[in-house]
Design an enzyme around this catalytic site. Structure first.
Site, PDB file in Angstrom:
ATOM      1  N   ASP A  95      -3.307  -3.448 -61.516  1.00 45.76           N
ATOM      2  CA  ASP A  95      -3.057  -2.653 -62.509  1.00 45.76           C
ATOM      3  C   ASP A  95      -3.339  -1.037 -62.046  1.00 45.76           C
ATOM      4  O   ASP A  95      -4.530  -0.867 -61.281  1.00 45.76           O
ATOM      5  CB  ASP A  95      -3.697  -2.876 -63.588  1.00 45.76           C
ATOM      6  CG  ASP A  95      -2.916  -2.336 -64.994  1.00 45.76           C
ATOM      7  OD1 ASP A  95      -2.284  -2.986 -65.607  1.00 45.76           O
ATOM      8  OD2 ASP A  95      -3.126  -1.091 -65.112  1.00 45.76           O
ATOM      9  N   SER A  96      -2.530  -0.042 -62.522  1.00 40.64           N
ATOM     10  CA  SER A  96      -2.972   1.234 -62.171  1.00 40.64           C
ATOM     11  C   SER A  96      -4.222   1.930 -63.062  1.00 40.64           C
ATOM     12  O   SER A  96      -4.406   2.982 -62.683  1.00 40.64           O
ATOM     13  CB  SER A  96      -1.888   2.194 -62.542  1.00 40.64           C
ATOM     14  OG  SER A  96      -1.443   1.961 -63.807  1.00 40.64           O
ATOM     15  N   PHE A 111       0.662  -5.884 -63.045  1.00 41.57           N
ATOM     16  CA  PHE A 111       0.614  -5.034 -64.390  1.00 41.57           C
ATOM     17  C   PHE A 111      -0.344  -6.095 -65.219  1.00 41.57           C
ATOM     18  O   PHE A 111       0.211  -6.463 -66.430  1.00 41.57           O
ATOM     19  CB  PHE A 111       1.977  -4.984 -65.115  1.00 41.57           C
ATOM     20  CG  PHE A 111       3.011  -4.333 -64.172  1.00 41.57           C
ATOM     21  CD1 PHE A 111       2.985  -2.860 -64.121  1.00 41.57           C
ATOM     22  CD2 PHE A 111       3.889  -4.935 -63.495  1.00 41.57           C
ATOM     23  CE1 PHE A 111       3.955  -2.133 -63.472  1.00 41.57           C
ATOM     24  CE2 PHE A 111       4.796  -4.349 -62.776  1.00 41.57           C
ATOM     25  CZ  PHE A 111       4.960  -2.885 -62.709  1.00 41.57           C
ATOM     26  N   CYS A 150       9.871  -5.450 -71.525  1.00 38.92           N
ATOM     27  CA  CYS A 150       9.729  -5.262 -72.986  1.00 38.92           C
ATOM     28  C   CYS A 150      10.476  -4.001 -73.324  1.00 38.92           C
ATOM     29  O   CYS A 150      10.283  -3.258 -74.478  1.00 38.92           O
ATOM     30  CB  CYS A 150       8.162  -5.081 -73.244  1.00 38.92           C
ATOM     31  SG  CYS A 150       7.472  -3.764 -72.331  1.00 38.92           S
TER      32      CYS A 150
HETATM   33  N1  SAH Z   1       0.102  -8.432 -68.647  1.00 45.85           N
HETATM   34  C1  SAH Z   1      -0.495  -7.758 -69.555  1.00 45.85           C
HETATM   35  C2  SAH Z   1      -0.064  -6.476 -70.200  1.00 45.85           C
HETATM   36  C3  SAH Z   1       0.458  -5.476 -69.396  1.00 45.85           C
HETATM   37  S1  SAH Z   1       0.938  -3.856 -70.232  1.00 45.85           S
HETATM   38  C4  SAH Z   1      -1.331  -8.856 -70.650  1.00 45.85           C
HETATM   39  O1  SAH Z   1      -0.650 -10.015 -70.549  1.00 45.85           O
HETATM   40  O2  SAH Z   1      -1.933  -8.451 -71.473  1.00 45.85           O
HETATM   41  C5  SAH Z   1       1.295  -2.984 -68.553  1.00 45.85           C
HETATM   42  C6  SAH Z   1       0.305  -2.576 -67.651  1.00 45.85           C
HETATM   43  O3  SAH Z   1       0.980  -1.975 -66.719  1.00 45.85           O
HETATM   44  C7  SAH Z   1      -0.695  -1.569 -68.150  1.00 45.85           C
HETATM   45  O4  SAH Z   1      -2.108  -2.077 -68.273  1.00 45.85           O
HETATM   46  C8  SAH Z   1      -0.609  -0.252 -67.543  1.00 45.85           C
HETATM   47  O5  SAH Z   1      -1.710   0.353 -67.204  1.00 45.85           O
HETATM   48  C9  SAH Z   1       0.025  -1.039 -66.199  1.00 45.85           C
HETATM   49  N2  SAH Z   1       0.954  -0.263 -65.274  1.00 45.85           N
HETATM   50  C10 SAH Z   1       1.983   0.819 -65.864  1.00 45.85           C
HETATM   51  N3  SAH Z   1       2.411   1.398 -64.935  1.00 45.85           N
HETATM   52  C11 SAH Z   1       2.019   0.918 -63.419  1.00 45.85           C
HETATM   53  C12 SAH Z   1       2.417   0.928 -62.362  1.00 45.85           C
HETATM   54  N4  SAH Z   1       3.290   1.703 -61.718  1.00 45.85           N
HETATM   55  N5  SAH Z   1       1.522   0.313 -61.192  1.00 45.85           N
HETATM   56  C13 SAH Z   1       0.525  -0.581 -61.851  1.00 45.85           C
HETATM   57  N6  SAH Z   1       0.291  -0.844 -63.075  1.00 45.85           N
HETATM   58  C14 SAH Z   1       0.966  -0.052 -64.165  1.00 45.85           C
END
Ligand code: SAH
Length: 391
Positions: A246-247, A224, A334
């Site tokens: 990330d997706s 993520f 979160c």
């Molecule tokens: N770690 C990051 C914030 C993460 S926010 C930082 O420090 O800035 C959560 C992220 O998860 C988003 O970018 C979203 O696109 C991604 N996301 C949501 N569901 C997902 C999934 N099932 N698989 C991969 N990424 C996902």
């Protein structure tokens, strides 16, 4: 006078200074009840309890501005914003991107204000906050003196409040594009108009710094990853290599630009679903020395907690299986609907089912610019632990 009278015995949480009134607690609500208008709250016995913004369209019918009888006006917002900025004065010289107002915890329900250099981003998510948009923006101009104020009131919760999204420049020019911010010596491009939340996840600043301090010569998996907050820090901390998942394709494009911006070695950025890719990495017998799990909110409220718990358990179990002996897992939630206690139990269950012995070596939370009012535990939405797997 607009007045909200509670059902008998329903004043307890307000007396503990929790600022929300739920619809089920209301006996009568009278006066001009346009969403955002100011109401006085009284107990069933007639005792004055506080001054609040009402929203008859929300399950949270009122959010308290103040516990004393007073006018809610431009001077009120200026004083609250001055107080919030003063609370962070010690942080401001060393960081240029900071949360200046953390909603209920700063006595401003539904008001989030983040500063990125000369640009301030406002995210309003309650009827009261929207009713006072201009007064809040004026107060920010006077107290913070930014070049730009950009509104990003487009969070999902607006639908629950019956509110319409509102996005655009409130003061000054458009934010610079690209906009660069510095965090602990590394630079990031932040996309204020299109990015997540207000453009960047400021709440993870101190945890990114911890990952950086522990990344030297480790192989890191950042799940993520969004725009690369953890990835860039791991690389800057001397990681042997980073795989970021990330997706979102646009998020990974931003991540790659952020890696290049800091002249760091390229990482392996994979677009896809973390749940599937962790299984694929396991099937390929891959392993890592440090894994970050920073998923989006799986449980916005307690009603979603059970389904969310299964999702957290799943990714944490897979992560424990992918860790080498002595490896570190930085895992976060979160979700407002998942308490710290419950999250720790989920992580413990995941380690057990993965068949690993692990210790919590650090408890993690949002940084000092996200203070949590003791009367509003919901303010502590971000909780995490760093676990070390036995060597
Ligand atoms: N770690 C990051 C914030 C993460 S926010 C930082 O420090 O800035 C959560 C992220 O998860 C988003 O970018 C979203 O696109 C991604 N996301 C949501 N569901 C997902 C999934 N099932 N698989 C991969 N990424 C996902």
């Amino acid at each position: 006078m607009n007045k909200l009278v509670l059902k008998p015995g329903r004043e307890k949480s307000l007396k503990r200074r929790h600022p929300w009134v739920f619809s089920g607690a209301v006996a009568t609500l009278t006066g001009n009840l346009a969403p955002g208008e100011t109401v006085e709250i009284h107990s069933g016995g007639g005792e004055f309890l506080g001054v609040a913004a009402c929203n008859p369209n929300s399950n949270i019918v009122a959010r308290v501005w103040d516990w004393h009888k007073r006018e809610i006006d431009a001077a009120f917002f200026r004083a609250r914003i001055e107080r919030a900025v003063a609370l962070r004065a010690h942080l401001l010289p060393s960081i240029d991107s900071v949360r200046l107002v953390h909603a209920e915890s700063d006595g401003l329900p539904g008001v989030v204000i983040d500063r990125y250099g000369d640009t301030v981003v406002m995210q309003l998510s309650s009827a009261g906050a929207m009713r006072w948009r201009d007064a809040i923006a004026d107060a920010v101009v006077q107290v913070v003196k930014p070049k730009t104020i950009y509104e990003r009131s487009d969070a999902d919760v607006l639908a629950l409040e019956g509110l319409t999204p509102s996005v655009g420049v409130l003061h000054g020019a458009l934010p610079p594009s690209p906009m660069l911010v510095k965090e602990s010596g590394v630079a990031f491009e932040v996309d204020v108009p299109q990015g997540h939340k207000t453009g960047f996840y400021l709440d993870q600043r101190s945890n990114r710094a911890r990952v950086r301090a522990l990344s030297a010569e480790r192989e890191v998996l950042d799940c993520f990853a969004y725009s690369g907050g953890f990835t860039v820090n791991a690389l800057a901390g001397g990681a042997a290599g980073v795989t970021a998942i990330d997706s979102s394709g646009p998020a990974l494009e931003l991540l790659k630009r952020n890696v290049a911006l800091n002249q760091l070695p390229a990482c392996d950025a994979i677009e896809g679903d973390v749940f599937q890719l962790l299984r694929k990495l396991r099937d390929q017998a891959r392993s890592f020395d440090l894994i970050v799990l920073d998923p989006p909110k799986f449980a916005p409220t307690a009603a979603h907690a059970e389904k969310a718990s299964r999702a957290y358990k799943d990714i944490n179990l897979l992560a424990f299986k992918l860790l080498r002996p002595g490896g570190l897992l930085f895992t976060f939630s979160c979700s407002g609907g998942v308490s710290r206690d419950l999250f720790q139990k989920i992580v413990a269950g995941a380690a057990l089912d993965a068949g690993v012995d692990a210790h919590i070596v650090e408890h993690l939370s949002a940084g000092a610019d996200h203070p949590v009012a003791l009367s509003f535990p919901e303010g502590e939405y971000l909780k995490g632990v760093a676990c070390r797997v036995a060597g």
